[in-house]
Design a protein around this motif. Structure first.
Motif, PDB file in Angstrom:
ATOM      1  N   ALA B 193       0.837  -1.203   0.000  1.00  0.00           N
ATOM      2  CA  ALA B 193       0.000   0.000   0.000  1.00  0.00           C
ATOM      3  C   ALA B 193       0.870   1.251   0.000  1.00  0.00           C
ATOM      4  O   ALA B 193       0.539   2.254  -0.624  1.00  0.00           O
ATOM      5  CB  ALA B 193      -0.927  -0.004   1.211  1.00  0.00           C
ATOM      6  N   MET B 194       1.980   1.170   0.716  1.00  0.00           N
ATOM      7  CA  MET B 194       2.853   2.342   0.787  1.00  0.00           C
ATOM      8  C   MET B 194       3.464   2.653  -0.572  1.00  0.00           C
ATOM      9  O   MET B 194       3.589   3.811  -0.963  1.00  0.00           O
ATOM     10  CB  MET B 194       3.963   2.105   1.797  1.00  0.00           C
ATOM     11  CG  MET B 194       3.472   2.293   3.213  1.00  0.00           C
ATOM     12  SD  MET B 194       4.674   1.664   4.360  1.00  0.00           S
ATOM     13  CE  MET B 194       3.732   1.855   5.868  1.00  0.00           C
ATOM     14  N   HIS B 196       2.122   1.832  -3.430  1.00  0.00           N
ATOM     15  CA  HIS B 196       1.011   2.278  -4.274  1.00  0.00           C
ATOM     16  C   HIS B 196       0.694   3.750  -4.022  1.00  0.00           C
ATOM     17  O   HIS B 196       0.423   4.504  -4.956  1.00  0.00           O
ATOM     18  CB  HIS B 196      -0.213   1.408  -3.983  1.00  0.00           C
ATOM     19  CG  HIS B 196      -1.441   1.869  -4.664  1.00  0.00           C
ATOM     20  ND1 HIS B 196      -1.605   1.742  -6.030  1.00  0.00           N
ATOM     21  CD2 HIS B 196      -2.535   2.495  -4.202  1.00  0.00           C
ATOM     22  CE1 HIS B 196      -2.772   2.250  -6.353  1.00  0.00           C
ATOM     23  NE2 HIS B 196      -3.356   2.716  -5.264  1.00  0.00           N
ATOM     24  N   ALA B 197       0.719   4.147  -2.758  1.00  0.00           N
ATOM     25  CA  ALA B 197       0.318   5.513  -2.414  1.00  0.00           C
ATOM     26  C   ALA B 197       1.515   6.449  -2.327  1.00  0.00           C
ATOM     27  O   ALA B 197       1.429   7.521  -1.746  1.00  0.00           O
ATOM     28  CB  ALA B 197      -0.444   5.502  -1.089  1.00  0.00           C
ATOM     29  N   PRO B 199       3.064   8.697  -4.198  1.00  0.00           N
ATOM     30  CA  PRO B 199       2.953  10.135  -4.476  1.00  0.00           C
ATOM     31  C   PRO B 199       2.305  10.901  -3.324  1.00  0.00           C
ATOM     32  O   PRO B 199       2.798  11.959  -2.923  1.00  0.00           O
ATOM     33  CB  PRO B 199       2.080  10.188  -5.727  1.00  0.00           C
ATOM     34  CG  PRO B 199       2.252   8.863  -6.375  1.00  0.00           C
ATOM     35  CD  PRO B 199       2.468   7.885  -5.269  1.00  0.00           C
ATOM     36  N   SER B 200       1.228  10.337  -2.779  1.00  0.00           N
ATOM     37  CA  SER B 200       0.564  10.991  -1.654  1.00  0.00           C
ATOM     38  C   SER B 200       1.482  11.078  -0.454  1.00  0.00           C
ATOM     39  O   SER B 200       1.554  12.096   0.224  1.00  0.00           O
ATOM     40  CB  SER B 200      -0.680  10.210  -1.245  1.00  0.00           C
ATOM     41  OG  SER B 200      -1.754  10.606  -2.003  1.00  0.00           O
ATOM     42  N   VAL B 201       2.165   9.959  -0.195  1.00  0.00           N
ATOM     43  CA  VAL B 201       3.076   9.933   0.950  1.00  0.00           C
ATOM     44  C   VAL B 201       4.103  11.046   0.816  1.00  0.00           C
ATOM     45  O   VAL B 201       4.404  11.762   1.761  1.00  0.00           O
ATOM     46  CB  VAL B 201       3.777   8.560   1.049  1.00  0.00           C
ATOM     47  CG1 VAL B 201       4.879   8.599   2.085  1.00  0.00           C
ATOM     48  CG2 VAL B 201       2.769   7.472   1.383  1.00  0.00           C
ATOM     49  N   LYS B 202       4.597  11.226  -0.393  1.00  0.00           N
ATOM     50  CA  LYS B 202       5.631  12.230  -0.620  1.00  0.00           C
ATOM     51  C   LYS B 202       5.071  13.644  -0.466  1.00  0.00           C
ATOM     52  O   LYS B 202       5.660  14.484   0.206  1.00  0.00           O
ATOM     53  CB  LYS B 202       6.216  12.051  -2.024  1.00  0.00           C
ATOM     54  CG  LYS B 202       7.713  12.175  -1.993  1.00  0.00           C
ATOM     55  CD  LYS B 202       8.359  11.909  -3.305  1.00  0.00           C
ATOM     56  CE  LYS B 202       9.633  12.735  -3.364  1.00  0.00           C
ATOM     57  NZ  LYS B 202      10.106  12.956  -4.706  1.00  0.00           N
ATOM     58  N   ILE B 203       3.923  13.876  -1.092  1.00  0.00           N
ATOM     59  CA  ILE B 203       3.348  15.222  -1.048  1.00  0.00           C
ATOM     60  C   ILE B 203       2.983  15.623   0.371  1.00  0.00           C
ATOM     61  O   ILE B 203       3.198  16.749   0.783  1.00  0.00           O
ATOM     62  CB  ILE B 203       2.120  15.307  -1.980  1.00  0.00           C
ATOM     63  CG1 ILE B 203       2.587  15.271  -3.429  1.00  0.00           C
ATOM     64  CG2 ILE B 203       1.320  16.573  -1.706  1.00  0.00           C
ATOM     65  CD1 ILE B 203       1.486  15.028  -4.417  1.00  0.00           C
ATOM     66  N   PHE B 204       2.438  14.673   1.127  1.00  0.00           N
ATOM     67  CA  PHE B 204       1.986  15.029   2.475  1.00  0.00           C
ATOM     68  C   PHE B 204       3.013  14.676   3.551  1.00  0.00           C
ATOM     69  O   PHE B 204       2.680  14.598   4.722  1.00  0.00           O
ATOM     70  CB  PHE B 204       0.622  14.397   2.747  1.00  0.00           C
ATOM     71  CG  PHE B 204      -0.440  14.950   1.845  1.00  0.00           C
ATOM     72  CD1 PHE B 204      -0.945  16.221   2.064  1.00  0.00           C
ATOM     73  CD2 PHE B 204      -0.891  14.223   0.748  1.00  0.00           C
ATOM     74  CE1 PHE B 204      -1.904  16.754   1.208  1.00  0.00           C
ATOM     75  CE2 PHE B 204      -1.837  14.753  -0.107  1.00  0.00           C
ATOM     76  CZ  PHE B 204      -2.346  16.024   0.118  1.00  0.00           C
ATOM     77  N   GLY B 205       4.231  14.438   3.138  1.00  0.00           N
ATOM     78  CA  GLY B 205       5.313  14.220   4.095  1.00  0.00           C
ATOM     79  C   GLY B 205       5.083  13.056   5.043  1.00  0.00           C
ATOM     80  O   GLY B 205       5.368  13.142   6.232  1.00  0.00           O
ATOM     81  N   GLY B 206       4.543  11.940   4.512  1.00  0.00           N
ATOM     82  CA  GLY B 206       4.234  10.811   5.377  1.00  0.00           C
ATOM     83  C   GLY B 206       5.336   9.759   5.453  1.00  0.00           C
ATOM     84  O   GLY B 206       5.093   8.655   5.941  1.00  0.00           O
ATOM     85  N   LEU B 209       5.939   8.474   9.028  1.00  0.00           N
ATOM     86  CA  LEU B 209       4.812   7.665   9.486  1.00  0.00           C
ATOM     87  C   LEU B 209       4.858   6.273   8.854  1.00  0.00           C
ATOM     88  O   LEU B 209       4.652   5.259   9.525  1.00  0.00           O
ATOM     89  CB  LEU B 209       3.499   8.365   9.128  1.00  0.00           C
ATOM     90  CG  LEU B 209       2.226   7.610   9.467  1.00  0.00           C
ATOM     91  CD1 LEU B 209       2.045   7.520  10.959  1.00  0.00           C
ATOM     92  CD2 LEU B 209       1.011   8.291   8.836  1.00  0.00           C
ATOM     93  N   CYS B 210       5.152   6.240   7.565  1.00  0.00           N
ATOM     94  CA  CYS B 210       5.198   4.957   6.867  1.00  0.00           C
ATOM     95  C   CYS B 210       6.304   4.080   7.426  1.00  0.00           C
ATOM     96  O   CYS B 210       6.119   2.886   7.652  1.00  0.00           O
ATOM     97  CB  CYS B 210       5.435   5.174   5.375  1.00  0.00           C
ATOM     98  SG  CYS B 210       3.949   5.686   4.532  1.00  0.00           S
ATOM     99  N   THR B 213       5.217   2.807  10.813  1.00  0.00           N
ATOM    100  CA  THR B 213       4.168   1.795  10.736  1.00  0.00           C
ATOM    101  C   THR B 213       4.739   0.476  10.232  1.00  0.00           C
ATOM    102  O   THR B 213       4.431  -0.595  10.768  1.00  0.00           O
ATOM    103  CB  THR B 213       3.036   2.250   9.793  1.00  0.00           C
ATOM    104  OG1 THR B 213       2.652   3.556  10.170  1.00  0.00           O
ATOM    105  CG2 THR B 213       1.847   1.318   9.869  1.00  0.00           C
TER     106      THR B 213
END
Ligand SMILES: Nc1ncnc2c1ncn2[C@@H]1O[C@H](COP(=O)(O)OP(=O)(O)O)[C@@H](O)[C@H]1O
Ligand SMILES: [Mg+2]
Lengths: 211, 305
Positions: B193-194, B196-197, B199-206, B209-210, B213
């Motif tokens: 999932a990480m 897959h997601a 781009p979002s993780v990068k944009i929102f600085g996650g 968190l990833c 987790t």
């Protein structure tokens, strides 16, 4: 403020656009329509700092390198890209957010009522239940995530294209509330979603044509 | 389980051959023990020992060696055949599915890769060895019953008591095996999932968190895995100690019966030689359960209706 100067972008060997220029003033709302595959998402990803232009320059909120640009924008994509974590973590992405601010965000994103109805509320784990989520709920979580980051610039890539009418309306309502006072670039295939926008472009053959 | 049934059905011939060779190999072993007993009896009663009598063990040893070799060969071969059926059948289904649902074979294959590899290695390494051992236990029991019923019962009863303990522990183990498997699937899913997601993780600085987790999931899996190792070694040590108890009882009771003249010394010797086949088969049941459980869990994970 967004400024693209003679921007070109090529995927390995496929040129998507060439010498594209665009200036968007602070607080302006710009819509982009165009046939699928013409490069709208690519342009948006470029503006989000996810890609590096092949040539040309872009200045987004005062920054001109992708690593810094990425901090200045929020993006809502066609698919919400949720993580197998709690709703809270999906929204805050691990950053510190006060409970008051979070509550307001949930209200603005039109998901407070739904989250309150869940037995575990905002701590609900989205791992295995991600499939049970409706597209609208997932997309509104993505909007709440963007509200949390709360940047001056908001990039929207067909945020409602995967949703049915009712869900799309709820998502659009949340987005309208969120876009007040922001610089917005909204890519969509439905022109009626761009009512009240300052300028609308049609993207074709790698160029933007003012409507 | 459906997959397993199909696997067996498609490879009936080889499995039947493996069972047959195992039967012959085990029987020659039993009769060899019987012969030793007879030999001791003859020495005991100062009976004359003919050359033709001494030819019997030679034949038994040869036939045992030959069938054992043949059985191992057939066993490996049928394991490989089953593994092959599994891989080919699965690839076919994946191809069909990928064209229907428009997902890539590679993606679906990589999801199932772990489970397939483990099921394969189980078929190749464990399945026939352990099944062979269980088979030997059953044959030894029947054979010993023909020698002396009372002594067989004296051997089996304490072993059965230990079996109860063993079943209890294997139940406990298989629960943990399932939990560890689920934890691992969970971990893989998180990683997937990480990606897959991303781009979002990068944009929102996650990213942080990833990382956290994923590490948490990894720790969770590690915890289960360590617990599994610890418990299974504890259970195995305990059953190792307990497994000596039936031999002790057999020896005491058997000697007593010989002294009383209830049985010949040769019969006791047959029991002493063969008791291990029986007790070992029972003592290995928890392993058999645990491994089989992993195997079927893996199979059910890749089961496609
Ligand atoms: N990661 C990629 N690698 C190579 N080509 C891509 C990639 N993403 C998109 N493209 C190609 O670039 C073109 C523009 O795609 P995209 O920006 O997604 O268009 P739109 O969003 O307008 O539908 C398409 O022809 C597409 O096939
Ligand atoms: Mg697109």
């Amino acid at each position: 403020m967004i400024e693209l100067k003679n921007l070109s972008f090529t995927y390995e060997n496929k040129e998507v656009f060439k010498n594209l220029s665009l200036k968007v003033k602070k607080g302006e709302k710009v819509g982009i329509i165009g046939e699928s595959g013409c490069g709208k998402s690519t342009l948006l990803r470029l503006m989000a700092g996810l890609y590096e232009p092949s040539s040309g320059e872009m200045i987004i909120d005062g920054e001109n390198i992708p690593e810094k640009i990425i901090r200045k924008v929020s993006v809502i994509m066609q698919s919400p890209m949720l993580l197998p974590m709690s709703i809270r973590e999906n929204i805050t992405m691990g950053h510190e957010v006060s409970e008051d601010k979070l509550k307001k965000i949930l209200e603005d994103a039109n998901i407070k009522k739904w989250i309150d109805s869940l037995p575990e509320g905002i701590e609900t784990y989205l791992g295995d239940r991600a499939d049970e989520l409706s597209g609208g709920q997932a997309q509104r979580i993505a909007i709440a995530r963007a509200m949390c980051k709360d940047t001056e610039i908001l990039l929207l890539d067909e945020p409602t294209s995967a949703l049915d009418g009712e869900n799309a309306a709820s998502v659009l309502e949340a987005l309208d509330r969120f876009s007040i006072g922001k610089t917005v670039i909204h890519v969509t295939h439905r022109k009626e979603h761009l009512n009240g926008y300052d300028r609308i472009f049609n993207m074709k053959d790698g160029c933007l044509f003012l409507q | 389980m459906k997959v397993l049934k199909i696997l067996i059905k498609r490879n009936k011939f080889w499995i039947a051959l493996a069972v047959f060779t195992a039967l012959i190999s085990n029987l020659s072993q039993m009769f060899f023990a019987y012969f030793i007993g007879e030999l001791v009896n003859k020495i005991e009663t100062r009976d004359t020992i003919t050359f033709s009598f001494l030819a019997v063990p030679v034949i038994l040893i040869l036939s045992n060696a030959f069938t054992q070799f043949f059985n191992q060969f057939i066993g490996r071969l049928s394991a490989e055949k089953m593994a092959h059926t599994l891989r080919v059948g699965y690839a076919k289904i994946l191809l069909m599915r990928s064209s229907k649902e428009n997902c890539s074979v590679a993606a679906a294959m990589s999801v199932a890769q772990n489970e397939l590899a483990q099921a394969n290695s189980y078929l190749g390494n464990t399945f026939f060895d352990i099944t062979g051992m269980a088979f030997m236990g059953i044959i030894a029991t029947v054979f010993l019953l023909f020698q002396n019923v009372l002594l067989t019962v004296i051997l089996i009863v304490p072993t059965l008591l230990i079996l109860i303990y063993v079943v209890y522990s294997s139940r406990k183990l298989s629960g943990i095996v399932t939990a560890a498997q689920e934890e691992k699937a969970h971990m893989n899913k998180t990683a997937y999932a990480m990606i897959h997601a991303f781009p979002s993780v990068k944009i929102f600085g996650g990213e942080e968190l990833c990382k956290e987790t994923y590490n948490k999931r990894l720790q969770g899996w590690k915890k289960h895995f360590v617990k599994l190792g610890r418990l299974s070694s504890l259970y195995n040590t305990l059953s190792g100690i307990l497994s000596r108890v039936p031999l002790l009882i057999l020896f005491l009771a058997g000697s007593f019966m010989v002294i009383r003249g209830d049985i010949l010394i040769g019969t006791l010797i047959v029991f002493l030689i063969l008791q291990k086949s029986l007790t070992m088969a029972i003592m290995n049941l928890p392993n058999w359960f645990a491994n089989f459980k992993v195997f079927t869990t893996n199979l059910s994970r890749i089961d496609i209706e």
